[in-house]
Design an enzyme around this catalytic site. Sequence first.
Site, PDB file in Angstrom:
ATOM      1  CB  CYS A 197      -0.926  -0.024   1.217  1.00 48.13           C
ATOM      2  SG  CYS A 197      -1.999   1.422   1.311  1.00 48.13           S
ATOM      3  CB  CYS A 227      -0.717   2.533   3.967  1.00 45.17           C
ATOM      4  SG  CYS A 227      -2.246   1.915   3.289  1.00 45.17           S
ATOM      5  CG  ASP A 228       2.963   1.231   4.622  1.00 46.70           C
ATOM      6  OD1 ASP A 228       2.468   1.794   5.617  1.00 46.70           O
ATOM      7  OD2 ASP A 228       2.763   0.047   4.346  1.00 46.70           O
TER       8      ASP A 228
HETATM    9  P1  FAD Z   1     -11.131  -5.740   5.391  1.00 47.85           P
HETATM   10  O1  FAD Z   1     -10.355  -4.876   6.322  1.00 47.85           O
HETATM   11  O2  FAD Z   1     -10.383  -6.631   4.449  1.00 47.85           O
HETATM   12  O3  FAD Z   1     -12.144  -6.585   6.259  1.00 47.85           O
HETATM   13  C1  FAD Z   1     -12.874  -7.642   5.704  1.00 47.85           C
HETATM   14  C2  FAD Z   1     -13.243  -8.592   6.823  1.00 47.85           C
HETATM   15  O4  FAD Z   1     -14.149  -9.558   6.296  1.00 47.85           O
HETATM   16  C3  FAD Z   1     -12.055  -9.363   7.370  1.00 47.85           C
HETATM   17  O5  FAD Z   1     -11.956  -9.145   8.760  1.00 47.85           O
HETATM   18  C4  FAD Z   1     -12.369 -10.832   7.034  1.00 47.85           C
HETATM   19  O6  FAD Z   1     -11.963 -11.722   8.064  1.00 47.85           O
HETATM   20  C5  FAD Z   1     -13.880 -10.807   6.889  1.00 47.85           C
HETATM   21  N1  FAD Z   1     -14.383 -11.833   5.993  1.00 47.85           N
HETATM   22  C6  FAD Z   1     -13.980 -12.085   4.714  1.00 47.85           C
HETATM   23  N2  FAD Z   1     -14.705 -13.084   4.185  1.00 47.85           N
HETATM   24  C7  FAD Z   1     -15.583 -13.476   5.157  1.00 47.85           C
HETATM   25  C8  FAD Z   1     -16.596 -14.484   5.214  1.00 47.85           C
HETATM   26  N3  FAD Z   1     -16.846 -15.289   4.172  1.00 47.85           N
HETATM   27  N4  FAD Z   1     -17.297 -14.617   6.371  1.00 47.85           N
HETATM   28  C9  FAD Z   1     -17.055 -13.822   7.440  1.00 47.85           C
HETATM   29  N5  FAD Z   1     -16.095 -12.861   7.439  1.00 47.85           N
HETATM   30  C10 FAD Z   1     -15.382 -12.692   6.317  1.00 47.85           C
HETATM   31  N6  FAD Z   1      -5.360   1.740   5.074  1.00 47.85           N
HETATM   32  C11 FAD Z   1      -5.224   3.012   5.521  1.00 47.85           C
HETATM   33  O7  FAD Z   1      -6.132   3.823   5.373  1.00 47.85           O
HETATM   34  N7  FAD Z   1      -4.067   3.397   6.165  1.00 47.85           N
HETATM   35  C12 FAD Z   1      -3.028   2.557   6.413  1.00 47.85           C
HETATM   36  O8  FAD Z   1      -2.007   2.945   6.988  1.00 47.85           O
HETATM   37  C13 FAD Z   1      -3.183   1.200   5.977  1.00 47.85           C
HETATM   38  N8  FAD Z   1      -2.184   0.309   6.201  1.00 47.85           N
HETATM   39  C14 FAD Z   1      -2.376  -0.979   5.841  1.00 47.85           C
HETATM   40  C15 FAD Z   1      -1.374  -1.910   6.177  1.00 47.85           C
HETATM   41  C16 FAD Z   1      -1.551  -3.235   5.868  1.00 47.85           C
HETATM   42  C17 FAD Z   1      -0.474  -4.221   6.285  1.00 47.85           C
HETATM   43  C18 FAD Z   1      -2.716  -3.675   5.168  1.00 47.85           C
HETATM   44  C19 FAD Z   1      -2.890  -5.136   4.807  1.00 47.85           C
HETATM   45  C20 FAD Z   1      -3.693  -2.760   4.804  1.00 47.85           C
HETATM   46  C21 FAD Z   1      -3.539  -1.412   5.151  1.00 47.85           C
HETATM   47  N9  FAD Z   1      -4.506  -0.448   4.834  1.00 47.85           N
HETATM   48  C22 FAD Z   1      -4.379   0.828   5.289  1.00 47.85           C
HETATM   49  C23 FAD Z   1      -5.700  -0.800   4.035  1.00 47.85           C
HETATM   50  C24 FAD Z   1      -6.921  -1.025   4.932  1.00 47.85           C
HETATM   51  O9  FAD Z   1      -6.597  -1.944   5.939  1.00 47.85           O
HETATM   52  C25 FAD Z   1      -8.094  -1.517   4.082  1.00 47.85           C
HETATM   53  O10 FAD Z   1      -8.371  -0.607   3.048  1.00 47.85           O
HETATM   54  C26 FAD Z   1      -9.340  -1.699   4.946  1.00 47.85           C
HETATM   55  O11 FAD Z   1      -9.093  -2.567   6.016  1.00 47.85           O
HETATM   56  C27 FAD Z   1     -10.507  -2.240   4.103  1.00 47.85           C
HETATM   57  O12 FAD Z   1     -11.601  -2.435   4.952  1.00 47.85           O
HETATM   58  P2  FAD Z   1     -12.782  -3.447   4.581  1.00 47.85           P
HETATM   59  O13 FAD Z   1     -13.702  -3.402   5.755  1.00 47.85           O
HETATM   60  O14 FAD Z   1     -13.311  -3.140   3.241  1.00 47.85           O
HETATM   61  O15 FAD Z   1     -12.120  -4.876   4.435  1.00 47.85           O
END
Ligand code: FAD
Length: 312
Positions: free
Chosen positions: A134, A137-138
């Site tokens: 990302c 982010c970084d």
């Molecule tokens: P996710 O965070 O991916 O959450 C999806 C959830 O759904 C997960 O917990 C998963 O377990 C659950 N899930 C999936 N399938 C199923 C299923 N079939 N049944 C039940 N549960 C399920 N963003 C920033 O803004 N700033 C940062 O500094 C930043 N740093 C990051 C660093 C890292 C290492 C990573 C990996 C990402 C980073 N991001 C950052 C990006 C950010 O984390 C994502 O954009 C954000 O988390 C997306 O949110 P979401 O709710 O769409 O999905």
Amino acid sequence: MLDCAIIGGGPAGLTAGLYATRGGLQNVTMFEMGLPGGQITQSSEIENYPGFFEHDKTGMDFMDTWQKQCFHFGLKHEMKKVESVAKTGEYFTITLEGGEKVEAKTTIVCTGSVPKRAGFKGEDEFFGKGVSTCATCDGFFYKDKPVTVLGGGDTALEEALYLSNICSDVYVVHRRDEFRAAPPTLERIEKKENIHLITNSVIDEAYGDAMGLQGVRIKDKEGNITELKNTGLFVFVGHDVRNDVLQDENGEFICKMNDWGQVIVDLSMKTSLEGLFAAGDMRIEAPKQVVSAAGDGAVAALQVISYIQEQA
Ligand code: FAD
Ligand code: NAP
């Protein structure tokens, strides 16, 4: 019968839960197969979420209060994996791992997406400690420092352009000498003096110590090794959208998707199937940031409240 089933407990799902329950829905359950928090819990720090500016806090610390806040307002959490979502007649049937079925008036899917790993030595060891997927982010952690980018698609080249405005030099390593990215993007890359293309090459190894990544070894087709020291490494080799819950028994999606498996939504996070909403990283044109995922979740929940009122 649930008013709303939320699938996924990352920033999008938790925020949807907060807005749905505070907005008066009585019966809202979030199905999260692990601990709530989502991808950001893997991060050692976050400094681009407005209002949160504590350098000693990890992504896990950051998300801890989100769930407490949601549960305070009545969101229920079931730590279960969802296998599929189906709509028969007016309502949704959520099938959980093990076969249990739950009915809901509306569904918000927030299952996120996962950046693919390239598979080189040291990638997993230094992920989050110098190896990143990302740039938004970084990238700032490498202000005026050199970084290496792996990949030759649109994401890699667009993120290389973004990084070139922050970092001193950007070394783009690609395994072929032709790029998958759109030609205009490649033209912009070639005009940037601080972007250097290293083609027909792969990352042989990312190395470092307990403090994190120290450098990368790049191997060309002939086996020659070039070493880049003191660099951050950004890996952009594609994404897997977690969209399998939206497939029916014939493998067909229950709502419209784009060619890359992202859910097509409008500005209200509505999908093509009435009563079904999608939010966060899994939707089209997602910026893949916590702040935007949270915003999507809020929008989707407000739409769910209106939808339920209209149906009543
Ligand atoms: P996710 O965070 O991916 O959450 C999806 C959830 O759904 C997960 O917990 C998963 O377990 C659950 N899930 C999936 N399938 C199923 C299923 N079939 N049944 C039940 N549960 C399920 N963003 C920033 O803004 N700033 C940062 O500094 C930043 N740093 C990051 C660093 C890292 C290492 C990573 C990996 C990402 C980073 N991001 C950052 C990006 C950010 O984390 C994502 O954009 C954000 O988390 C997306 O949110 P979401 O709710 O769409 O999905
Ligand atoms: P992508 O198009 O699949 O490209 C992945 C890149 O990583 C390719 O160059 C691939 O090399 C390389 N790669 C894959 N596995 C690798 C490995 N193990 N080691 C080293 N290199 C590896 O992924 P993307 O760039 O994320 O794009 C995904 C989709 O979104 C694409 O269809 C893209 O067009 C689209 N997209 C569009 C835009 C836009 O329109 N503005 C922006 C971003 C993304 P090869 O080329 O050799 O296969």
